[in-house]
Design a protein around this motif. Structure first.
Motif, short mmCIF file in Angstrom:
data_model
loop_
_atom_site.label_atom_id
_atom_site.label_comp_id
_atom_site.label_asym_id
_atom_site.label_seq_id
_atom_site.Cartn_x
_atom_site.Cartn_y
_atom_site.Cartn_z
N UNK A 139 0.84 -1.18 0.00
CA UNK A 139 0.00 0.00 0.00
C UNK A 139 0.87 1.24 0.00
N UNK A 140 0.50 2.20 -0.82
CA UNK A 140 1.22 3.48 -0.93
C UNK A 140 0.23 4.59 -0.60
N UNK A 141 0.41 5.25 0.54
CA UNK A 141 -0.54 6.25 1.02
C UNK A 141 0.19 7.58 1.25
N UNK A 142 -0.30 8.68 0.66
CA UNK A 142 0.32 9.98 0.90
C UNK A 142 0.25 10.36 2.37
N UNK A 143 1.32 10.95 2.87
CA UNK A 143 1.36 11.36 4.27
C UNK A 143 2.27 12.55 4.47
N UNK A 144 2.02 13.30 5.53
CA UNK A 144 2.84 14.46 5.87
C UNK A 144 3.24 14.34 7.34
N UNK A 145 4.51 14.47 7.62
CA UNK A 145 4.96 14.49 9.01
C UNK A 145 4.95 15.94 9.48
N UNK A 167 2.16 11.75 11.97
CA UNK A 167 1.94 11.64 10.54
C UNK A 167 0.49 12.04 10.29
N UNK A 168 0.28 12.95 9.36
CA UNK A 168 -1.05 13.41 8.99
C UNK A 168 -1.48 12.71 7.70
N UNK A 169 -2.70 12.19 7.71
CA UNK A 169 -3.28 11.56 6.54
C UNK A 169 -4.61 12.21 6.21
N UNK A 174 -1.13 21.68 14.81
CA UNK A 174 -0.67 21.48 13.44
C UNK A 174 -1.83 21.27 12.47
N UNK A 175 -3.04 21.14 12.97
CA UNK A 175 -4.19 20.88 12.10
C UNK A 175 -4.46 22.07 11.19
N UNK A 176 -4.47 23.29 11.75
CA UNK A 176 -4.70 24.48 10.94
C UNK A 176 -3.66 24.66 9.85
N UNK A 177 -2.35 24.60 10.19
CA UNK A 177 -1.32 24.70 9.15
C UNK A 177 -1.46 23.63 8.07
N UNK A 178 -1.78 22.39 8.47
CA UNK A 178 -1.96 21.32 7.49
C UNK A 178 -3.13 21.65 6.57
N UNK A 203 6.93 15.52 3.47
CA UNK A 203 5.75 15.04 2.77
C UNK A 203 6.20 13.95 1.80
N UNK A 204 5.37 12.94 1.63
CA UNK A 204 5.76 11.84 0.76
C UNK A 204 4.73 10.73 0.77
N UNK A 205 5.21 9.50 0.63
CA UNK A 205 4.35 8.33 0.54
C UNK A 205 4.74 7.32 1.61
N UNK A 206 3.76 6.88 2.38
CA UNK A 206 3.99 5.87 3.42
C UNK A 206 3.76 4.49 2.79
N UNK A 207 4.74 3.61 2.98
CA UNK A 207 4.68 2.28 2.36
C UNK A 207 4.46 1.20 3.40
N UNK A 208 3.46 0.34 3.15
CA UNK A 208 3.16 -0.78 4.05
C UNK A 208 2.81 -1.99 3.18
#
Length: 381
Positions: free
Chosen positions: A1-7, A16-18, A100-104, A370-375
């Protein structure tokens, strides 16, 4: 699985924000994905096979979705990812990650920026409480640079104001879960322990330092290095969870709901050493405090815990009010990393009860990666 995520760093924590839309729709699959992404459970408590940071403050997750149907800009679901067990605990909120929710939301285009400050209204789904973030922006994006210093975070950053709207009863439904400003807790091996149970932004159980044989001079490492002491602290917290109505048994509190209530030690102002070894004067503070997070001492002081502490300081008769005295407003909390200042609007109602219209707190935040989380699929399905 490849899911976009932001630390994101929010306050003194990281997560990690999804986007909810990118995660598995099935709740069980979603949790398996998050646990695998973080490297949990890890019996060695290192989260070496994932993105977790091996501490309670760096093993958090935030899931963001559109909130317009609920009358807000975005919805924010917080999860405390256990390090050594297969558990994502969602029974409470995290004030640091909330910052960090507002900035995200701004950087992801979920809210249109209005420089120099963008207002982001979001609903924390864990507590069903609205938080209003005042986000510094420049050229349509979050601007993290500023001169606000947050104890526990190196350097300075842009100050983000968070207004917690009516934070009382976040988990238990009551500002005072038992209806009392003080209770006596019967704890096996300790006897009777006097506590104050308050629920604002997150539920906390307040105890005096001396109730557990402490003085307030201890640093976090000393407490964390004493397994017997940690066991007694958890026993108090677990029995408080039962008294608060959060769990039915202390065992359930320890194994299934380790995040709430959080336990905080409180005492009068005193001089002590910060975690970095520098002296902190008790003068100019309201109280000396430290709080537990997932079985360990928080290296600074959680924002939701600070909000609850400031509210408790304004409630006559609580242990916090007793030690803070006339220094309750504003509430200046001397903690392991410095001093946290909060102002709680506590109002007495005609029937003698209390309400909390709002509490304001301040934090900094930064988008780190920011990138892709791999599982691997097999770990999820």
């Amino acid at each position: 699985m490849r899911v976009p995520g932001v630390i994101m760093r929010g306050g003194t924590s990281k997560a990690v924000f999804f986007h909810e839309r990118d995660l598995p729709a099935d709740p069980a699959e979603r949790d398996r994905f998050i646990l695998a992404a973080y490297g949990s459970p890890d019996p060695y408590r290192r989260q070496i096979d994932g993105l977790g940071g091996a501490t309670s403050t760096t093993s958090k997750v935030a899931v963001i979705s559109d909130g317009r149907d609920r009358g807000v800009d975005v919805l924010y679901d917080f999860g405390q990812v256990s390090i050594d067990s297969a558990l994502v605990d969602r029974r409470g909120n995290c004030g640091n990650i909330s910052s960090a929710v507002g900035p995200f939301a701004v950087d992801e285009g979920l809210v249109e920026a209005t420089d120099p400050v963008t207002i982001v209204r979001f609903l924390n789904t864990n507590t069903n409480k609205v938080i209003v973030a005042h986000v510094p922006t420049r050229d349509g994006r979050f601007h993290p640079v500023g001169d606000f210093e947050l104890p526990g975070v190196p350097g300075t950053g842009a100050r983000i104001q968070l207004d917690y709207v009516e934070p009382g009863g976040s988990v238990t439904g009551k500002l005072l879960p038992t209806g009392n400003v003080r209770d006596e807790l019967e704890v096996p091996g300790l006897g009777t322990v006097e506590v104050s149970l308050v629920d604002a932004a997150n539920p906390l159980v307040f105890v005096r330092w001396e109730a557990l044989g402490l003085t307030g001079q201890e640093n976090p490492e000393e407490i964390d290095a004493d397994p017997a002491l940690l066991g007694r602290i958890e026993s108090v917290r677990a029995h408080a969870a039962v008294l608060s109505g959060i769990t039915e048994t202390p065992e359930e509190a320890t194994h299934e709901v380790p995040s709430v209530p959080k336990l905080a030690f409180v005492g009068p102002p005193q001089d002590y050493l910060l975690s970095n070894g520098s002296p902190q004067s008790g003068e100019g503070t309201s109280l000396r405090a430290a709080m537990m997070s997932m079985g360990r001492v928080h290296r600074s002081y959680a924002l939701t815990g600070g909000i609850c502490t400031a509210v408790a300081a304004g409630l006559p008769g609580t242990l916090v009010n007793e030690v803070a005295g006339e220094r309750s407003v504003p509430c200046l909390i001397g903690h392991p990393a410095g001093v946290l200042e909060l102002s709680a609007d506590v109002a007495r109602q005609p029937d003698g009860t209390f309400s909390v219209p709002s509490v304001a707190g301040y934090r900094t935040a930064r988008r780190l990666m920011e990138g892709t989380v791999l599982v691997p699929d097999e770990l999820v399905r």
